[in-house]
Design a protein around this motif. Structure first.
Motif, mmCIF file in Angstrom:
data_model
loop_
_atom_site.group_PDB
_atom_site.id
_atom_site.type_symbol
_atom_site.label_atom_id
_atom_site.label_comp_id
_atom_site.label_asym_id
_atom_site.label_seq_id
_atom_site.Cartn_x
_atom_site.Cartn_y
_atom_site.Cartn_z
ATOM 1 N N ILE A 2 0.838 -1.202 0.000
ATOM 2 C CA ILE A 2 0.000 0.000 0.000
ATOM 3 C C ILE A 2 0.874 1.254 0.000
ATOM 4 O O ILE A 2 1.981 1.246 0.531
ATOM 5 N N CYS A 3 0.381 2.305 -0.644
ATOM 6 C CA CYS A 3 1.112 3.582 -0.650
ATOM 7 C C CYS A 3 0.771 4.345 0.630
ATOM 8 O O CYS A 3 -0.392 4.612 0.896
ATOM 9 N N PRO A 4 1.780 4.684 1.429
ATOM 10 C CA PRO A 4 1.501 5.374 2.685
ATOM 11 C C PRO A 4 1.021 6.809 2.488
ATOM 12 O O PRO A 4 0.512 7.426 3.412
ATOM 13 N N LYS A 5 1.145 7.311 1.263
ATOM 14 C CA LYS A 5 0.742 8.698 1.030
ATOM 15 C C LYS A 5 -0.709 8.813 0.546
ATOM 16 O O LYS A 5 -1.516 9.479 1.164
ATOM 17 N N CYS A 6 -1.015 8.111 -0.556
ATOM 18 C CA CYS A 6 -2.370 8.247 -1.122
ATOM 19 C C CYS A 6 -3.280 7.085 -0.732
ATOM 20 O O CYS A 6 -4.462 7.098 -1.042
ATOM 21 N N GLU A 7 -2.728 6.057 -0.053
ATOM 22 C CA GLU A 7 -3.497 4.914 0.430
ATOM 23 C C GLU A 7 -4.058 4.048 -0.684
ATOM 24 O O GLU A 7 -5.023 3.319 -0.485
ATOM 25 N N VAL A 16 6.332 0.399 -6.253
ATOM 26 C CA VAL A 16 6.333 1.853 -6.155
ATOM 27 C C VAL A 16 4.964 2.389 -6.569
ATOM 28 O O VAL A 16 4.377 1.898 -7.531
ATOM 29 N N CYS A 17 4.447 3.370 -5.845
ATOM 30 C CA CYS A 17 3.164 3.976 -6.202
ATOM 31 C C CYS A 17 3.314 4.761 -7.495
ATOM 32 O O CYS A 17 4.211 5.601 -7.611
ATOM 33 N N SER A 18 2.427 4.490 -8.465
ATOM 34 C CA SER A 18 2.561 5.155 -9.760
ATOM 35 C C SER A 18 2.135 6.616 -9.688
ATOM 36 O O SER A 18 2.463 7.403 -10.554
ATOM 37 N N ASP A 19 1.408 6.998 -8.682
ATOM 38 C CA ASP A 19 1.028 8.402 -8.495
ATOM 39 C C ASP A 19 2.111 9.181 -7.773
ATOM 40 O O ASP A 19 2.518 10.251 -8.193
ATOM 41 N N CYS A 20 2.575 8.635 -6.663
ATOM 42 C CA CYS A 20 3.439 9.384 -5.747
ATOM 43 C C CYS A 20 4.914 9.104 -5.992
ATOM 44 O O CYS A 20 5.773 9.881 -5.579
ATOM 45 N N GLY A 21 5.221 7.973 -6.657
ATOM 46 C CA GLY A 21 6.613 7.637 -6.914
ATOM 47 C C GLY A 21 7.370 7.238 -5.667
ATOM 48 O O GLY A 21 8.600 7.268 -5.640
HETATM 49 ZN ZN ZN Z 1 0.568 7.000 -3.757
#
Ligand code: ZN
Length: 113
Positions: A2-7, A16-21
């Motif tokens: 899970i992305c800790p930034k955008c969830e 790696v989150c494709s939005d937040c990198g």
């Molecule tokens: Zn993200």
């Protein structure tokens, strides 16, 4: 994962989150911190909408509900990068969907040889 930034939640194999990198973390590390527990998980990311729609059609054929999210839907411009496209399925369908997607890419690779 899970992305800790955008969830956004991703299946295993995506790091790696494709939005937040930023690097994804295991869900259990993040459990309880979620503001909006989600029923949808991301099984594929890419830049090719035609390809993503082809995958979605295959999932629909297997009676798996899926949705496509594109950053083109958002109002900001993603500087210098092609908008990543995400394919999401319900959590209960994730394993089966991943299997179908893997099969598609394997048979595609065979065709190109
Ligand atoms: Zn993200």
């Amino acid at each position: 994962m899970i992305c800790p930034k955008c969830e956004c939640e991703y299946v295993d194999g995506i790091k790696v989150c494709s939005d937040c990198g930023i690097d994804l973390i295991p869900v259990d590390e993040f459990e309880g911190k979620l503001i909006h527990p989600k029923d949808w998980v991301i099984v594929y990311t890419g830049n090719d909408l035609i390809e993503t729609e082809m995958l979605k059609a295959n999932l629909t054929g297997a009676e798996i509900e899926s949705i496509i999210l594109s950053q083109k839907d958002r109002s900001y411009i993603y500087l210098g990068e092609v908008s990543p496209i995400k394919l999401l399925v319900k959590r209960k369908d994730a394993d089966e969907a991943l299997q179908i997607i893997n099969d598609i890419f394997e048979s595609k690779a065979d065709d190109e040889e």
